[in-house]
Design an enzyme around this catalytic site. Structure first.
Site, PDB file in Angstrom:
ATOM      1  N   GLN A  66     -32.183 -21.830   0.800  1.00  0.00           N
ATOM      2  CA  GLN A  66     -32.126 -20.372   0.712  1.00  0.00           C
ATOM      3  C   GLN A  66     -33.522 -19.764   0.577  1.00  0.00           C
ATOM      4  OE1 GLN A  66     -29.619 -18.260   0.899  1.00  0.00           O
ATOM      5  NE2 GLN A  66     -30.251 -16.411  -0.167  1.00  0.00           N
ATOM      6  N   ARG A  81     -28.272 -22.053   2.027  1.00  0.00           N
ATOM      7  CA  ARG A  81     -27.606 -20.940   2.696  1.00  0.00           C
ATOM      8  C   ARG A  81     -26.082 -21.092   2.651  1.00  0.00           C
ATOM      9  NH1 ARG A  81     -30.369 -16.195   3.619  1.00  0.00           N
ATOM     10  NH2 ARG A  81     -32.520 -16.829   3.363  1.00  0.00           N
ATOM     11  N   HIS A 142     -33.061 -13.869  12.870  1.00  0.00           N
ATOM     12  CA  HIS A 142     -31.925 -14.765  12.640  1.00  0.00           C
ATOM     13  C   HIS A 142     -30.585 -14.068  12.870  1.00  0.00           C
ATOM     14  CE1 HIS A 142     -31.906 -12.828   8.615  1.00  0.00           C
ATOM     15  NE2 HIS A 142     -30.638 -13.170   8.588  1.00  0.00           N
TER      16      HIS A 142
END
Length: 211
Positions: A66, A81, A142
Site C-alpha cells: 500500500q 492493496r 493507475h
C-alpha cells in the site's frame, strides 16, 4: 486491552451464533469471514463478490504494498492493496446500510455494483503502488489501468460488472454512488487514513470513520 478484547469477543459471539443458526436451518452459504485488524470481521458473501475477491487479477494485490517504500522508515507499513480494498469494501457496506436507514433508495443490484466498484478501484496499481506509477507507464494513471482490467474481468464474468464499471466511470444516474467510490470523502480515503495510521503508528490519520 480489556475494551478491545470485549469488542472482539462480542463480535465473535455474534458471528458464531449466526454460523450455527444457518447450519441448523440448512441455509449455510459459501461466503467467507475475514478478520481485519482495523475493522474486525468482514463478511464476503458468495456470488459475484466472492468471484471477484478470489479472481487472480484481484489476488495479485496481495503482493502490492500500500505505501510503497515507506516501510524503510515505518517498518510496520507492510500492508497491501488487497487489505485496503477489503477495508474499503467493508466501509462501503456500512455506508449503504446507513444511507438505506436514512431513506435513500438503493437497490440490491446497485448496492452490489458499488461494492464491486470499490473492491476493484485499485486493481490497476503496479509494484510499490504510487512510487513507480509514472515510471512503468509514463503518463498513464493507475485508474486507467484499473478500468482496463475491470473491462477484461467483465468479459470473463459475462458482463456482470457492467453496472460497477458505469458507477466507477461516473456514468450512472445516481451520481452519489460514484462519490462513495471517488470523491473528497469516499470509502477509499476513509480506509487508507485509518489503515495507514494503524500500520505506521502515526496517530494523525486515525479518524472516526463510523461517523
Amino acid at each position: 486491552n480489556i475494551g478491545v478484547n470485549s469488542v472482539f469477543l462480542a463480535r465473535l459471539f455474534v458471528y458464531l451464533h449466526q454460523f450455527f443458526e444457518k447450519k441448523r436451518n440448512g441455509t449455510m452459504q459459501s461466503g467467507k469471514i475475514i478478520n481485519d485488524p482495523v475493522f474486525g470481521f468482514i463478511n464476503i458473501p458468495k456470488g459475484i463478490i466472492m468471484e471477484v475477491v478470489t479472481h487472480p487479477t484481484m489476488q495479485r494485490l496481495h503482493r502490492i504494498k500500500q505505501l510503497g517504500l515507506s516501510s524503510m522508515v515505518y517498518p510496520g507499513a507492510q500492508h497491501t492493496r488487497f487489505q485496503h480494498s477489503l477495508g474499503a469494501f467493508f466501509l462501503m457496506t456500512e455506508a449503504i446500510q446507513s444511507l438505506r436507514g436514512k431513506g435513500v433508495e438503493i437497490s440490491d443490484h446497485e448496492a452490489e455494483a458499488v461494492k464491486l466498484a470499490i473492491l476493484l478501484h485499485d486493481v490497476g496499481h503496479g509494484p510499490f503502488s504510487h512510487v513507480l506509477e509514472n515510471t512503468l507507464a509514463p503518463g498513464v494513471h493507475h485508474e486507467e489501468i484499473s478500468l482496463l482490467l475491470m473491462k477484461q474481468m467483465n468479459r470473463e464474468l459475462d458482463g456482470r460488472l457492467d453496472l460497477a464499471i458505469r458507477i466507477y466511470k461516473d456514468e450512472y444516474e445516481k451520481r452519489f454512488l460514484h462519490q462513495l467510490v471517488s470523491s473528497q470523502l469516499d470509502m477509499d480515503r476513509l480506509d487508507y487514513l485509518r489503515r495507514d495510521s494503524f500500520y505506521t503508528g502515526v496517530t494523525e490519520g486515525n479518524i472516526g470513520s463510523a461517523r
